[in-house]
Design a protein around this motif. Structure first.
Motif, PDB file in Angstrom:
ATOM      1  N   GLY A   1       0.780  -1.236   0.000  1.00  0.00           N
ATOM      2  CA  GLY A   1       0.000   0.000   0.000  1.00  0.00           C
ATOM      3  C   GLY A   1       0.808   1.280   0.000  1.00  0.00           C
ATOM      4  N   LYS A   2       2.125   1.191  -0.119  1.00  0.00           N
ATOM      5  CA  LYS A   2       2.961   2.400  -0.042  1.00  0.00           C
ATOM      6  C   LYS A   2       3.472   2.853  -1.407  1.00  0.00           C
ATOM      7  CE  LYS A   2       3.174   2.428   4.523  1.00  0.00           C
ATOM      8  NZ  LYS A   2       2.632   3.528   5.324  1.00  0.00           N
ATOM      9  N   LEU A   3       3.413   1.974  -2.414  1.00  0.00           N
ATOM     10  CA  LEU A   3       4.004   2.306  -3.715  1.00  0.00           C
ATOM     11  C   LEU A   3       2.918   2.517  -4.770  1.00  0.00           C
ATOM     12  CD1 LEU A   3       6.926  -0.293  -3.951  1.00  0.00           C
ATOM     13  CD2 LEU A   3       7.167   2.190  -3.720  1.00  0.00           C
ATOM     14  N   PRO A   4       3.061   3.559  -5.607  1.00  0.00           N
ATOM     15  CA  PRO A   4       2.120   3.774  -6.710  1.00  0.00           C
ATOM     16  C   PRO A   4       2.556   3.034  -7.981  1.00  0.00           C
ATOM     17  CG  PRO A   4       3.650   5.601  -6.608  1.00  0.00           C
ATOM     18  CD  PRO A   4       4.066   4.632  -5.528  1.00  0.00           C
ATOM     19  N   GLY A   5       1.635   2.994  -8.955  1.00  0.00           N
ATOM     20  CA  GLY A   5       1.973   2.470 -10.287  1.00  0.00           C
ATOM     21  C   GLY A   5       1.830   0.961 -10.365  1.00  0.00           C
ATOM     22  N   GLN A   6       2.397   0.430 -11.463  1.00  0.00           N
ATOM     23  CA  GLN A   6       2.317  -1.023 -11.681  1.00  0.00           C
ATOM     24  C   GLN A   6       3.314  -1.724 -10.751  1.00  0.00           C
ATOM     25  OE1 GLN A   6       2.863  -2.213 -15.779  1.00  0.00           O
ATOM     26  NE2 GLN A   6       2.682  -4.367 -15.183  1.00  0.00           N
ATOM     27  N   LEU A   7       2.802  -2.744 -10.055  1.00  0.00           N
ATOM     28  CA  LEU A   7       3.613  -3.379  -9.011  1.00  0.00           C
ATOM     29  C   LEU A   7       3.725  -4.880  -9.213  1.00  0.00           C
ATOM     30  CD1 LEU A   7       1.947  -1.621  -5.932  1.00  0.00           C
ATOM     31  CD2 LEU A   7       3.963  -0.860  -7.197  1.00  0.00           C
ATOM     32  N   VAL A   8       4.778  -5.473  -8.663  1.00  0.00           N
ATOM     33  CA  VAL A   8       4.808  -6.920  -8.430  1.00  0.00           C
ATOM     34  C   VAL A   8       4.686  -7.104  -6.920  1.00  0.00           C
ATOM     35  CG1 VAL A   8       6.100  -7.606 -10.485  1.00  0.00           C
ATOM     36  CG2 VAL A   8       7.356  -6.904  -8.460  1.00  0.00           C
ATOM     37  N   SER A   9       4.065  -8.208  -6.493  1.00  0.00           N
ATOM     38  CA  SER A   9       3.881  -8.386  -5.056  1.00  0.00           C
ATOM     39  C   SER A   9       4.047  -9.846  -4.651  1.00  0.00           C
ATOM     40  CB  SER A   9       2.507  -7.869  -4.630  1.00  0.00           C
ATOM     41  OG  SER A   9       1.522  -8.707  -5.145  1.00  0.00           O
ATOM     42  N   VAL A  10       4.316 -10.032  -3.367  1.00  0.00           N
ATOM     43  CA  VAL A  10       4.501 -11.379  -2.833  1.00  0.00           C
ATOM     44  C   VAL A  10       4.018 -11.387  -1.378  1.00  0.00           C
ATOM     45  CG1 VAL A  10       6.902 -10.949  -2.088  1.00  0.00           C
ATOM     46  CG2 VAL A  10       6.186 -13.272  -2.578  1.00  0.00           C
ATOM     47  N   THR A  11       3.376 -12.486  -0.985  1.00  0.00           N
ATOM     48  CA  THR A  11       2.942 -12.643   0.408  1.00  0.00           C
ATOM     49  C   THR A  11       4.000 -13.447   1.144  1.00  0.00           C
ATOM     50  OG1 THR A  11       0.647 -12.609  -0.285  1.00  0.00           O
ATOM     51  CG2 THR A  11       1.083 -13.554   1.886  1.00  0.00           C
ATOM     52  N   TYR A  12       4.338 -12.999   2.361  1.00  0.00           N
ATOM     53  CA  TYR A  12       5.353 -13.719   3.138  1.00  0.00           C
ATOM     54  C   TYR A  12       4.911 -13.780   4.595  1.00  0.00           C
ATOM     55  CZ  TYR A  12       7.088  -9.145   4.731  1.00  0.00           C
ATOM     56  OH  TYR A  12       7.197  -7.889   5.299  1.00  0.00           O
ATOM     57  N   MET A  13       5.566 -14.645   5.356  1.00  0.00           N
ATOM     58  CA  MET A  13       5.145 -14.862   6.748  1.00  0.00           C
ATOM     59  C   MET A  13       5.955 -14.001   7.713  1.00  0.00           C
ATOM     60  SD  MET A  13       2.581 -16.653   6.729  1.00  0.00           S
ATOM     61  CE  MET A  13       2.339 -16.937   8.496  1.00  0.00           C
ATOM     62  N   LYS A  14       5.234 -13.231   8.532  1.00  0.00           N
ATOM     63  CA  LYS A  14       5.852 -12.527   9.651  1.00  0.00           C
ATOM     64  C   LYS A  14       5.502 -13.304  10.916  1.00  0.00           C
ATOM     65  CE  LYS A  14       7.484  -8.916   9.693  1.00  0.00           C
ATOM     66  NZ  LYS A  14       8.918  -8.560   9.679  1.00  0.00           N
ATOM     67  N   GLU A  15       6.020 -12.808  12.041  1.00  0.00           N
ATOM     68  CA  GLU A  15       5.826 -13.524  13.305  1.00  0.00           C
ATOM     69  C   GLU A  15       4.340 -13.765  13.612  1.00  0.00           C
ATOM     70  OE1 GLU A  15       7.971 -11.486  16.295  1.00  0.00           O
ATOM     71  OE2 GLU A  15       7.757 -13.115  17.757  1.00  0.00           O
ATOM     72  N   TYR A  16       3.489 -12.739  13.321  1.00  0.00           N
ATOM     73  CA  TYR A  16       2.081 -12.838  13.720  1.00  0.00           C
ATOM     74  C   TYR A  16       1.144 -13.086  12.544  1.00  0.00           C
ATOM     75  CZ  TYR A  16       4.080 -10.906  17.939  1.00  0.00           C
ATOM     76  OH  TYR A  16       4.861 -10.704  19.047  1.00  0.00           O
ATOM     77  N   GLY A  17       1.682 -13.572  11.406  1.00  0.00           N
ATOM     78  CA  GLY A  17       0.813 -13.879  10.276  1.00  0.00           C
ATOM     79  C   GLY A  17       1.374 -13.340   8.973  1.00  0.00           C
ATOM     80  N   PRO A  18       0.582 -13.443   7.884  1.00  0.00           N
ATOM     81  CA  PRO A  18       1.098 -13.063   6.573  1.00  0.00           C
ATOM     82  C   PRO A  18       1.169 -11.546   6.370  1.00  0.00           C
ATOM     83  CG  PRO A  18      -1.139 -13.902   6.388  1.00  0.00           C
ATOM     84  CD  PRO A  18      -0.766 -14.020   7.835  1.00  0.00           C
ATOM     85  N   ASP A  19       2.131 -11.105   5.556  1.00  0.00           N
ATOM     86  CA  ASP A  19       2.257  -9.700   5.161  1.00  0.00           C
ATOM     87  C   ASP A  19       2.590  -9.678   3.663  1.00  0.00           C
ATOM     88  OD1 ASP A  19       2.328  -6.951   5.344  1.00  0.00           O
ATOM     89  OD2 ASP A  19       3.715  -6.922   7.035  1.00  0.00           O
ATOM     90  N   VAL A  20       2.537  -8.485   3.062  1.00  0.00           N
ATOM     91  CA  VAL A  20       2.779  -8.390   1.621  1.00  0.00           C
ATOM     92  C   VAL A  20       3.893  -7.374   1.354  1.00  0.00           C
ATOM     93  CG1 VAL A  20       1.770  -7.752  -0.614  1.00  0.00           C
ATOM     94  CG2 VAL A  20       0.396  -9.010   1.061  1.00  0.00           C
ATOM     95  N   PHE A  21       4.836  -7.763   0.507  1.00  0.00           N
ATOM     96  CA  PHE A  21       5.890  -6.868   0.017  1.00  0.00           C
ATOM     97  C   PHE A  21       5.590  -6.510  -1.436  1.00  0.00           C
ATOM     98  CE2 PHE A  21      10.070  -7.812   2.545  1.00  0.00           C
ATOM     99  CZ  PHE A  21       9.846  -6.699   3.338  1.00  0.00           C
ATOM    100  N   GLU A  22       5.908  -5.283  -1.828  1.00  0.00           N
ATOM    101  CA  GLU A  22       5.684  -4.844  -3.213  1.00  0.00           C
ATOM    102  C   GLU A  22       6.923  -4.125  -3.760  1.00  0.00           C
ATOM    103  OE1 GLU A  22       0.868  -4.105  -3.036  1.00  0.00           O
ATOM    104  OE2 GLU A  22       2.172  -2.403  -2.607  1.00  0.00           O
ATOM    105  N   MET A  23       7.015  -4.156  -5.095  1.00  0.00           N
ATOM    106  CA  MET A  23       8.111  -3.464  -5.786  1.00  0.00           C
ATOM    107  C   MET A  23       7.547  -2.900  -7.093  1.00  0.00           C
ATOM    108  SD  MET A  23      11.596  -5.278  -7.091  1.00  0.00           S
ATOM    109  CE  MET A  23      12.461  -5.535  -5.600  1.00  0.00           C
ATOM    110  N   GLN A  24       8.025  -1.732  -7.514  1.00  0.00           N
ATOM    111  CA  GLN A  24       7.540  -1.160  -8.772  1.00  0.00           C
ATOM    112  C   GLN A  24       8.061  -1.975  -9.956  1.00  0.00           C
ATOM    113  OE1 GLN A  24       8.708   2.849  -7.682  1.00  0.00           O
ATOM    114  NE2 GLN A  24       6.569   3.509  -7.818  1.00  0.00           N
ATOM    115  N   ALA A  25       7.162  -2.244 -10.895  1.00  0.00           N
ATOM    116  CA  ALA A  25       7.446  -3.222 -11.955  1.00  0.00           C
ATOM    117  C   ALA A  25       8.525  -2.752 -12.934  1.00  0.00           C
ATOM    118  CB  ALA A  25       6.158  -3.554 -12.706  1.00  0.00           C
ATOM    119  N   ASP A  26       8.816  -1.450 -12.941  1.00  0.00           N
ATOM    120  CA  ASP A  26       9.867  -0.975 -13.856  1.00  0.00           C
ATOM    121  C   ASP A  26      11.235  -0.856 -13.164  1.00  0.00           C
ATOM    122  OD1 ASP A  26       9.351   1.135 -12.199  1.00  0.00           O
ATOM    123  OD2 ASP A  26       8.983   2.603 -13.784  1.00  0.00           O
TER     124      ASP A  26
END
Ligand code: PRP
Ligand code: ADE
Length: 176
Positions: A88-113
């Motif tokens: 939720g912090k990056l604008p534009g076209q993104l790639v994303s992945v769900t990963y496990m943190k201590e208290y459950g899943p979280d999502v990381f994102e990166m700009q596709a360009d």
């Protein structure tokens, strides 16, 4: 005062019981109280990366403490810096992945360009614990068809065996 890398290591502070009982928190912020210590640390990573004798195209830094080191290393190497951010912090076209943190899943994102197919990437963060965050970053780079050639950390908590989750080699200045 000029710093040696051994003196820089001594600046990391330990806080037992933060942020919760049973955790020994390793705080890298005291390094940033001393500009010469930061310079020494950044030069250490830059020399390490140059010694790979491989083309490096992109430094990827992880939200948030990887942003303290990544851009400084990228500037000295003359390569680009690309952030991995929490959802939720990056604008534009993104790639994303769900990963496990201590208290459950979280999502990381990166700009596709941010990364082009075939580019060589070094990932930078302050600390390797379970390896979930860095594995997620490796996955994002792979989605963009980049190659992670090294994962670098100031600190690795070796007992958690985070390196076993990672595909690329791991370097940590402090192993504890
Ligand atoms: C910390 C640390 C690493 C990650 C390591 O970040 O800076 O990025 O945890 O843990 P792992 O190896 O078990 O995934 P955190 O997610 O707490 O975010 P912050 O940098 O915003 O404090
Ligand atoms: N992130 C995950 N575990 C940590 C620890 N022990 N100290 C600082 N940051 C952390």
């Amino acid at each position: 005062m000029p710093y040696t890398i051994e003196k820089v290591k001594e600046l990391v502070r330990e806080y037992p019981g933060f942020p919760s009982e049973g955790i020994l928190f390793r705080d890298i912020f005291p390094i940033f109280h001393h500009p010469e210590a930061v310079e020494c640390l950044i030069n250490h990573f830059v020399e390490l990366i140059k010694a790979l004798n491989k083309q490096v195209d992109v430094i990827v830094g992880l939200d948030a403490r990887g942003f303290l080191f990544g851009p400084l290393i990228a500037i000295k190497l003359g390569v680009s810096f690309v952030p991995v951010r929490k959802r939720g912090k990056l604008p534009g076209q993104l790639v994303s992945v769900t990963y496990m943190k201590e208290y459950g899943p979280d999502v990381f994102e990166m700009q596709a360009d941010g990364i082009k197919a075939g580019q060589n990437v070094v990932i930078v963060d302050d600390l390797l614990a379970t390896g979930g965050s860095c594995k997620a970053a490796e996955d994002l780079v792979a989605q963009m068809k980049g190659n992670v050639i090294l994962n670098t950390f100031v600190i690795s908590l070796v007992g958690l065996e985070g390196d076993k989750k990672l595909k690329a080699p791991v370097y940590a200045l402090i192993k504890c």
